[in-house]
Every structure is written in structure tokens, then in C-alpha cells.
Design a protein around this motif. Structure first.
Motif, PDB file in Angstrom:
ATOM      1  N   ILE A  57      51.612  41.315  18.842  1.00  0.00           N
ATOM      2  CA  ILE A  57      51.233  42.634  18.319  1.00  0.00           C
ATOM      3  C   ILE A  57      52.007  42.851  17.020  1.00  0.00           C
ATOM      4  CG2 ILE A  57      51.140  45.113  18.738  1.00  0.00           C
ATOM      5  CD1 ILE A  57      51.242  44.503  21.745  1.00  0.00           C
ATOM      6  N   THR A  58      51.294  42.863  15.899  1.00  0.00           N
ATOM      7  CA  THR A  58      51.965  43.029  14.613  1.00  0.00           C
ATOM      8  C   THR A  58      52.346  44.491  14.418  1.00  0.00           C
ATOM      9  OG1 THR A  58      49.835  43.284  13.533  1.00  0.00           O
ATOM     10  CG2 THR A  58      50.761  41.069  13.587  1.00  0.00           C
ATOM     11  N   SER A  59      53.145  44.754  13.410  1.00  0.00           N
ATOM     12  CA  SER A  59      53.656  46.080  13.072  1.00  0.00           C
ATOM     13  C   SER A  59      54.894  46.385  13.903  1.00  0.00           C
ATOM     14  CB  SER A  59      52.599  47.180  13.286  1.00  0.00           C
ATOM     15  OG  SER A  59      53.189  48.465  13.242  1.00  0.00           O
ATOM     16  N   GLY A  60      55.805  47.097  13.287  1.00  0.00           N
ATOM     17  CA  GLY A  60      57.021  47.505  13.985  1.00  0.00           C
ATOM     18  C   GLY A  60      56.898  48.867  14.630  1.00  0.00           C
ATOM     19  N   ALA A  61      55.726  49.508  14.549  1.00  0.00           N
ATOM     20  CA  ALA A  61      55.534  50.858  15.089  1.00  0.00           C
ATOM     21  C   ALA A  61      55.227  50.818  16.581  1.00  0.00           C
ATOM     22  CB  ALA A  61      54.413  51.563  14.346  1.00  0.00           C
ATOM     23  N   LEU A  62      55.860  51.705  17.347  1.00  0.00           N
ATOM     24  CA  LEU A  62      55.610  51.763  18.785  1.00  0.00           C
ATOM     25  C   LEU A  62      54.148  52.032  19.108  1.00  0.00           C
ATOM     26  CD1 LEU A  62      58.640  53.574  20.428  1.00  0.00           C
ATOM     27  CD2 LEU A  62      57.623  51.414  21.117  1.00  0.00           C
ATOM     28  N   GLY A  63      53.451  52.763  18.266  1.00  0.00           N
ATOM     29  CA  GLY A  63      52.042  53.050  18.501  1.00  0.00           C
ATOM     30  C   GLY A  63      51.197  51.796  18.593  1.00  0.00           C
ATOM     31  N   SER A  64      51.612  50.727  17.910  1.00  0.00           N
ATOM     32  CA  SER A  64      50.847  49.478  18.003  1.00  0.00           C
ATOM     33  C   SER A  64      50.967  48.860  19.392  1.00  0.00           C
ATOM     34  CB  SER A  64      51.286  48.487  16.924  1.00  0.00           C
ATOM     35  OG  SER A  64      52.640  48.119  17.090  1.00  0.00           O
ATOM     36  N   LEU A  65      52.041  49.156  20.113  1.00  0.00           N
ATOM     37  CA  LEU A  65      52.177  48.725  21.503  1.00  0.00           C
ATOM     38  C   LEU A  65      51.402  49.657  22.429  1.00  0.00           C
ATOM     39  CD1 LEU A  65      53.412  47.157  23.905  1.00  0.00           C
ATOM     40  CD2 LEU A  65      55.385  48.712  23.747  1.00  0.00           C
ATOM     41  N   THR A  66      51.697  50.950  22.353  1.00  0.00           N
ATOM     42  CA  THR A  66      51.107  51.887  23.315  1.00  0.00           C
ATOM     43  C   THR A  66      49.603  52.054  23.133  1.00  0.00           C
ATOM     44  OG1 THR A  66      51.738  53.754  21.911  1.00  0.00           O
ATOM     45  CG2 THR A  66      53.282  53.122  23.663  1.00  0.00           C
ATOM     46  N   ASN A  67      49.063  51.693  21.966  1.00  0.00           N
ATOM     47  CA  ASN A  67      47.615  51.737  21.748  1.00  0.00           C
ATOM     48  C   ASN A  67      46.927  50.398  21.995  1.00  0.00           C
ATOM     49  OD1 ASN A  67      47.569  54.484  21.013  1.00  0.00           O
ATOM     50  ND2 ASN A  67      48.221  53.964  18.943  1.00  0.00           N
ATOM     51  N   ASP A  68      47.708  49.379  22.338  1.00  0.00           N
ATOM     52  CA  ASP A  68      47.127  48.072  22.611  1.00  0.00           C
ATOM     53  C   ASP A  68      46.319  48.126  23.916  1.00  0.00           C
ATOM     54  OD1 ASP A  68      47.465  45.019  21.769  1.00  0.00           O
ATOM     55  OD2 ASP A  68      47.497  45.131  23.959  1.00  0.00           O
ATOM     56  N   PRO A  69      45.116  47.519  23.963  1.00  0.00           N
ATOM     57  CA  PRO A  69      44.290  47.612  25.165  1.00  0.00           C
ATOM     58  C   PRO A  69      44.931  47.014  26.417  1.00  0.00           C
ATOM     59  CG  PRO A  69      43.306  46.103  23.554  1.00  0.00           C
ATOM     60  CD  PRO A  69      44.457  46.774  22.877  1.00  0.00           C
ATOM     61  N   ASP A  70      45.895  46.111  26.252  1.00  0.00           N
ATOM     62  CA  ASP A  70      46.560  45.523  27.419  1.00  0.00           C
ATOM     63  C   ASP A  70      47.742  46.348  27.928  1.00  0.00           C
ATOM     64  OD1 ASP A  70      44.891  43.305  27.766  1.00  0.00           O
ATOM     65  OD2 ASP A  70      45.983  42.154  26.259  1.00  0.00           O
ATOM     66  N   TYR A  71      48.131  47.372  27.186  1.00  0.00           N
ATOM     67  CA  TYR A  71      49.264  48.217  27.599  1.00  0.00           C
ATOM     68  C   TYR A  71      48.747  49.391  28.427  1.00  0.00           C
ATOM     69  CZ  TYR A  71      53.446  51.110  27.337  1.00  0.00           C
ATOM     70  OH  TYR A  71      54.548  51.857  27.658  1.00  0.00           O
ATOM     71  N   PRO A  72      49.338  49.730  29.556  1.00  0.00           N
ATOM     72  CA  PRO A  72      50.568  49.175  30.130  1.00  0.00           C
ATOM     73  C   PRO A  72      50.349  48.191  31.275  1.00  0.00           C
ATOM     74  CG  PRO A  72      50.128  51.279  31.154  1.00  0.00           C
ATOM     75  CD  PRO A  72      48.979  51.007  30.177  1.00  0.00           C
ATOM     76  N   HIS A  73      49.098  47.871  31.611  1.00  0.00           N
ATOM     77  CA  HIS A  73      48.823  47.153  32.856  1.00  0.00           C
ATOM     78  C   HIS A  73      48.791  45.635  32.765  1.00  0.00           C
ATOM     79  CE1 HIS A  73      48.186  50.985  34.740  1.00  0.00           C
ATOM     80  NE2 HIS A  73      47.290  51.306  33.826  1.00  0.00           N
ATOM     81  N   ASN A  74      48.717  45.060  31.580  1.00  0.00           N
ATOM     82  CA  ASN A  74      48.566  43.604  31.471  1.00  0.00           C
ATOM     83  C   ASN A  74      49.583  42.963  30.522  1.00  0.00           C
ATOM     84  OD1 ASN A  74      46.134  43.372  33.155  1.00  0.00           O
ATOM     85  ND2 ASN A  74      45.165  44.545  31.511  1.00  0.00           N
ATOM     86  N   PRO A  75      50.862  42.963  30.895  1.00  0.00           N
ATOM     87  CA  PRO A  75      51.844  42.317  30.018  1.00  0.00           C
ATOM     88  C   PRO A  75      51.668  40.810  30.009  1.00  0.00           C
ATOM     89  CG  PRO A  75      52.871  42.971  32.088  1.00  0.00           C
ATOM     90  CD  PRO A  75      51.470  43.523  32.107  1.00  0.00           C
ATOM     91  N   ASP A  76      52.121  40.180  28.926  1.00  0.00           N
ATOM     92  CA  ASP A  76      52.083  38.719  28.820  1.00  0.00           C
ATOM     93  C   ASP A  76      53.205  38.055  29.605  1.00  0.00           C
ATOM     94  OD1 ASP A  76      49.819  38.490  27.027  1.00  0.00           O
ATOM     95  OD2 ASP A  76      51.129  39.319  25.483  1.00  0.00           O
ATOM     96  N   ALA A  77      54.295  38.765  29.817  1.00  0.00           N
ATOM     97  CA  ALA A  77      55.438  38.215  30.555  1.00  0.00           C
ATOM     98  C   ALA A  77      56.164  39.349  31.263  1.00  0.00           C
ATOM     99  CB  ALA A  77      56.395  37.498  29.604  1.00  0.00           C
ATOM    100  N   VAL A  78      56.709  39.038  32.430  1.00  0.00           N
ATOM    101  CA  VAL A  78      57.489  40.009  33.215  1.00  0.00           C
ATOM    102  C   VAL A  78      58.725  39.287  33.722  1.00  0.00           C
ATOM    103  CG1 VAL A  78      57.508  41.525  35.240  1.00  0.00           C
ATOM    104  CG2 VAL A  78      55.381  41.219  33.946  1.00  0.00           C
ATOM    105  N   HIS A  79      59.877  39.931  33.585  1.00  0.00           N
ATOM    106  CA  HIS A  79      61.102  39.346  34.129  1.00  0.00           C
ATOM    107  C   HIS A  79      62.070  40.451  34.513  1.00  0.00           C
ATOM    108  CE1 HIS A  79      61.875  39.635  29.755  1.00  0.00           C
ATOM    109  NE2 HIS A  79      63.111  39.853  30.095  1.00  0.00           N
ATOM    110  N   ALA A  80      63.143  40.090  35.178  1.00  0.00           N
ATOM    111  CA  ALA A  80      64.149  41.059  35.619  1.00  0.00           C
ATOM    112  C   ALA A  80      65.312  41.091  34.632  1.00  0.00           C
ATOM    113  CB  ALA A  80      64.655  40.687  37.011  1.00  0.00           C
ATOM    114  N   LEU A  81      65.872  42.276  34.466  1.00  0.00           N
ATOM    115  CA  LEU A  81      67.086  42.451  33.661  1.00  0.00           C
ATOM    116  C   LEU A  81      68.181  42.997  34.565  1.00  0.00           C
ATOM    117  CD1 LEU A  81      65.889  44.258  30.388  1.00  0.00           C
ATOM    118  CD2 LEU A  81      66.490  41.850  30.659  1.00  0.00           C
TER     119      LEU A  81
END
Length: 199
Positions: free
Chosen positions: A28-52
Motif C-alpha cells: 500500500i503506497t503513501s504514508g497516509a493512514l487513510g491509504s490503509l483504512t480505505n484499502d478494500p482488504d482492511y480490516p478483515h484480510n491482512p497479508d500477515a499476522v503475528h504476535a507481539l
């Protein structure tokens, strides 16, 4: 044979277990948070999931990605907590008034690429107002983070009521509990499993 009956509850876990969930959306290009939250895969389809095991996202993961960390903070003491965020390019820390994700509000944020890792106080927006938490209670939170290019990092820290004033420490696993998706029903479910005769 007999059945083993297990009650599945929608309630969140009551004790900390040392980890929370980190999700990444790549490409996802751009440094703006809106480019993440407006992405069609957000929030249900992440590319990777891990524990912190703390509220510090590993540094220099990649370029052009967005991330979300979610789970519960378990307050160790009753009193006022101040939260801080440090992230590049844009990052936000959202905190609920309880364990319900529907009650989250943005507590603090950093929207500048002109920040260095570990600097939690460069901009006033990086610091929350004092927030009252109760000992042993769980509070749902989310960290939302967007990175474009160059250095990437993100962390959330706090100043607890029992530490000397202005003691800023990254929230570690002793105070974290993972988010577990509730069953699809809004009521508790009971499921029966057949037991083997030899059990």
C-alpha cells in the motif's frame, strides 16, 4: 459415551498472557493512514499476522505497508495513565473505556515523518491526556500505523501512576492480553463434544 460440554463465552480473557496481535497489509503506497483504512482488504484480510510481546512493532520491516496491533491492556494499578506514541510515517493509538471495541477513541497520534525512533515527546499530539484506568481491568486498544519508505518504526509507551513522573516505558507483555474474536452470536454458546470411552 458421555459428552464433554464446553461453554464458549464472548467475554475477553481476564488475565494478561503477554502478547497481542499484529496484522500487516503489504503493497500500500503513501504514508497516509487513510491509504490503509480505505484499502478494500482492511480490516478483515491482512497479508500477515503475528504476535507481539510488547507494544513495539519491529523496526525496518519493509516499505509501503500498513499495520494494526490489537488486543487488551490490563491495568496493573488504579490511577491516571498517560500514553505516548512514536511512529513513522503516521501512527495512532486508540483506547477503549473498557473491553468493548465499540468504545475506542483516539488517545494520541503522530503524523510526521520528521521524527526519530524512541522520541515520544517531539509533538504534543504524541501524548494523551491523563486517562483513568482501574487495576485488573482490561481495555481494548488498537495501534494503526502506515509506512511509505525509508525508516519504519512504531511503539506505544505509558507513564503509570506508580512510577516516578515522566517515566516513559514501552508497554510490555506483562500488561497485555490477546484479542480473541467473539463467536458469531451475541450470546454465549454451548457446544458438546463426544468423549472417547477411554478418556
Amino acid at each position: 459415551g458421555e459428552d464433554l460440554t464446553v461453554a464458549l463465552s464472548n467475554s475477553a480473557p481476564t488475565t494478561s498472557t503477554g502478547s497481542v496481535t499484529a496484522e500487516l497489509w503489504m503493497g500500500i503506497t503513501s504514508g497516509a493512514l487513510g491509504s490503509l483504512t480505505n484499502d478494500p482488504d482492511y480490516p478483515h484480510n491482512p497479508d500477515a499476522v503475528h504476535a507481539l510481546d510488547s507494544l513495539q512493532i519491529p523496526s525496518n520491516v519493509d516499505d509501503n505497508y500498513g499495520g494494526r496491533v490489537l488486543g487488551f491492556i490490563v491495568a496493573p494499578d488504579t490511577g491516571s495513565y498517560t500514553f505516548y506514541i512514536n511512529g513513522r510515517n503516521q501512527s495512532e493509538f486508540w483506547l477503549s473505556t473498557d473491553e468493548n471495541p465499540g468504545n475506542i477513541t483516539r488517545a494520541c497520534y503522530s503524523f510526521s515523518g520528521a521524527i526519530t525512533e524512541g522520541d515520544f515527546t517531539k509533538f504534543a499530539t504524541q501524548t494523551s491526556v491523563p486517562i483513568a484506568l482501574a487495576a485488573g481491568q482490561k481495555y481494548y486498544f488498537e495501534i494503526r500505523h502506515k509506512q511509505a519508505g525509508q525508516e519504519d518504526f512504531c511503539a506505544v509507551a505509558w507513564d503509570r501512576p506508580t512510577t516516578p513522573p515522566s517515566t516513559i516505558e514501552i508497554v510490555d507483555g506483562d500488561y497485555l492480553c490477546p484479542w480473541e474474536a467473539a463467536p458469531p452470536s451475541d450470546t454465549d454458546q454451548v457446544v458438546s463434544y463426544p468423549l472417547d470411552e477411554g478418556s
